[in-house]
Design a protein around this motif. Structure first.
Motif, PDB file in Angstrom:
ATOM      1  N   UNK A  54     -16.950  60.840 -21.790  1.00 15.65           N
ATOM      2  CA  UNK A  54     -17.147  59.961 -22.360  1.00 15.65           C
ATOM      3  C   UNK A  54     -17.669  58.981 -23.666  1.00 15.65           C
ATOM      4  N   UNK A  55     -17.491  58.050 -23.681  1.00 13.79           N
ATOM      5  CA  UNK A  55     -18.261  56.818 -24.458  1.00 13.79           C
ATOM      6  C   UNK A  55     -20.445  56.688 -24.092  1.00 13.79           C
ATOM      7  N   UNK A  56     -20.508  57.466 -23.411  1.00 16.01           N
ATOM      8  CA  UNK A  56     -22.095  57.624 -23.548  1.00 16.01           C
ATOM      9  C   UNK A  56     -21.913  58.889 -23.877  1.00 16.01           C
ATOM     10  N   UNK A  57     -21.147  59.659 -24.377  1.00 14.10           N
ATOM     11  CA  UNK A  57     -21.582  61.161 -25.992  1.00 14.10           C
ATOM     12  C   UNK A  57     -21.289  59.858 -26.521  1.00 14.10           C
ATOM     13  N   UNK A  58     -20.062  59.626 -27.021  1.00 13.57           N
ATOM     14  CA  UNK A  58     -19.688  59.272 -28.271  1.00 13.57           C
ATOM     15  C   UNK A  58     -20.959  57.943 -28.654  1.00 13.57           C
ATOM     16  N   UNK A  59     -21.304  57.062 -28.159  1.00 16.33           N
ATOM     17  CA  UNK A  59     -22.359  55.866 -28.999  1.00 16.33           C
ATOM     18  C   UNK A  59     -23.428  56.234 -28.723  1.00 16.33           C
ATOM     19  N   UNK A  60     -23.235  57.112 -27.903  1.00 12.79           N
ATOM     20  CA  UNK A  60     -25.360  57.470 -27.601  1.00 12.79           C
ATOM     21  C   UNK A  60     -26.001  58.758 -28.026  1.00 12.79           C
ATOM     22  N   UNK A  61     -25.210  59.289 -27.192  1.00 17.30           N
ATOM     23  CA  UNK A  61     -25.985  60.547 -27.140  1.00 17.30           C
ATOM     24  C   UNK A  61     -25.670  61.799 -28.391  1.00 17.30           C
ATOM     25  N   UNK A  62     -24.746  61.789 -28.829  1.00 21.86           N
ATOM     26  CA  UNK A  62     -24.148  62.540 -30.603  1.00 21.86           C
ATOM     27  C   UNK A  62     -24.843  62.297 -31.530  1.00 21.86           C
ATOM     28  N   UNK A  63     -25.025  60.638 -31.489  1.00 21.90           N
ATOM     29  CA  UNK A  63     -25.216  59.910 -32.208  1.00 21.90           C
ATOM     30  C   UNK A  63     -27.077  59.822 -32.775  1.00 21.90           C
ATOM     31  N   UNK A  64     -27.232  59.676 -31.922  1.00 28.47           N
ATOM     32  CA  UNK A  64     -28.699  59.841 -31.290  1.00 28.47           C
ATOM     33  C   UNK A  64     -29.455  61.283 -31.589  1.00 28.47           C
ATOM     34  N   UNK A  65     -28.452  62.539 -31.498  1.00 23.85           N
ATOM     35  CA  UNK A  65     -29.306  63.510 -31.794  1.00 23.85           C
ATOM     36  C   UNK A  65     -29.260  63.762 -33.623  1.00 23.85           C
ATOM     37  N   UNK A  66     -28.043  63.447 -33.580  1.00 23.69           N
ATOM     38  CA  UNK A  66     -27.437  63.824 -35.333  1.00 23.69           C
ATOM     39  C   UNK A  66     -28.651  62.367 -35.989  1.00 23.69           C
ATOM     40  N   UNK A  67     -29.324  61.567 -35.624  1.00 25.94           N
ATOM     41  CA  UNK A  67     -30.416  60.741 -35.573  1.00 25.94           C
ATOM     42  C   UNK A  67     -31.763  61.371 -35.917  1.00 25.94           C
ATOM     43  N   UNK A  68     -31.758  61.985 -34.927  1.00 25.04           N
ATOM     44  CA  UNK A  68     -32.683  62.879 -34.735  1.00 25.04           C
ATOM     45  C   UNK A  68     -33.071  63.938 -35.274  1.00 25.04           C
ATOM     46  N   UNK A  69     -31.702  64.552 -35.614  1.00 24.09           N
ATOM     47  CA  UNK A  69     -32.610  66.315 -36.619  1.00 24.09           C
ATOM     48  C   UNK A  69     -32.381  65.380 -38.284  1.00 24.09           C
ATOM     49  N   UNK A  70     -32.044  64.452 -38.622  1.00 26.27           N
ATOM     50  CA  UNK A  70     -31.516  63.626 -40.093  1.00 26.27           C
ATOM     51  C   UNK A  70     -33.099  63.335 -40.165  1.00 26.27           C
TER      52      UNK A  70
END
Length: 239
Positions: A49-65
């Motif tokens: 869904x769009x929640x994963x594409x727009x918030x979840x996956x990008x947010x996890x990536x930014x947190x780990x970076x």
């Protein structure tokens, strides 16, 4: 109904490309959760869904970076695609209602932080990353820098910064016309320009000045001498 593997492949790679291990079966989940009994484990339940594409996956990536403490193990399952693996993973926190996407943090095998869907949707990836970094700093291990960059070399100095300014020769400096303190090599003779500017430097021009250009004291001296001569012709005086 599962989607086409070609359709969801980029969604899987968005997490696996940053270090997540994808669990496709129940056995994969059990083996990974045995390792989760020590240290910190981050688990992301992925979705289409769009929640994963727009918030979840990008947010996890930014947190780990970011510069926050990093979990020891990164795991992910794909909801509605890897059905068996997703069900087996949820059995490790059965008291929490199912939610996708969701983000779970385990420490020494115990659930310590959970982010359900309603805390993900409606937000931007940056704000979600800030919340995850706060949880990483509270429960995670300090990130170890694997590569030390050499210090950036300083730019080379310009010639004007390394060389001293040349010492000026007083004999080559132009005369200062606004003052009588002229700079000339010693000994020196008045130049033609100097003679034109300062008539006193040219004796011939000084003697050839017309009477109206003479000083007031000079004119008074000449008048006084003439008066004395008219009174007593025997008196001699000079200008």
């Amino acid at each position: 109904m599962p989607y086409s593997p070609l359709l969801i492949k980029p969604m899987r790679e968005e997490l696996t490309s940053i270090g997540f291990v994808e669990l496709g079966t129940a056995d994969d989940v059990d083996r990974a959760m045995k390792k989760a009994t020590t240290g910190v484990t981050l688990v992301v339940i992925n979705s289409v869904d769009g929640c994963s594409a727009g918030m979840a996956r990008p947010g996890v990536r930014l947190a780990l970076e970011g510069d926050a403490k990093r979990p020891d193990q990164l795991l992910t399952v794909f909801d509605e695609q890897d059905v068996e693996a997703t069900a087996q993973l949820r059995s490790y926190f059965a008291d929490v209602p199912p939610s996708h996407p969701s983000i779970t943090l385990f420490k020494d095998g115990e659930l310590v932080h959970f982010v359900p869907r309603h805390r993900i949707e409606g937000r931007d990836a940056q704000s979600l990353a800030i919340d995850l970094e706060s949880a990483f700093n509270e429960f995670g291990q300090q990130r170890v820098c694997q590569e030390k960059r050499p210090p950036r070399p300083s730019p080379p100095l310009q010639p004007s910064q390394t060389q001293k300014p040349p010492r000026l020769d007083p004999g080559r400096l132009p005369p200062r016309h606004h003052t009588r303190e002229l700079i000339h090599p010693t000994p020196h003779t008045p130049s033609e320009q100097h003679k034109r500017i300062w008539p006193s430097a040219n004796p011939q021009r000084a003697r050839s000045r017309p009477p109206q250009q003479q000083s007031r004291s000079k004119r008074q001296s000449v008048a006084l001498t003439g008066f004395i001569r008219s009174v007593d012709p025997g008196v001699r005086g000079g200008t």
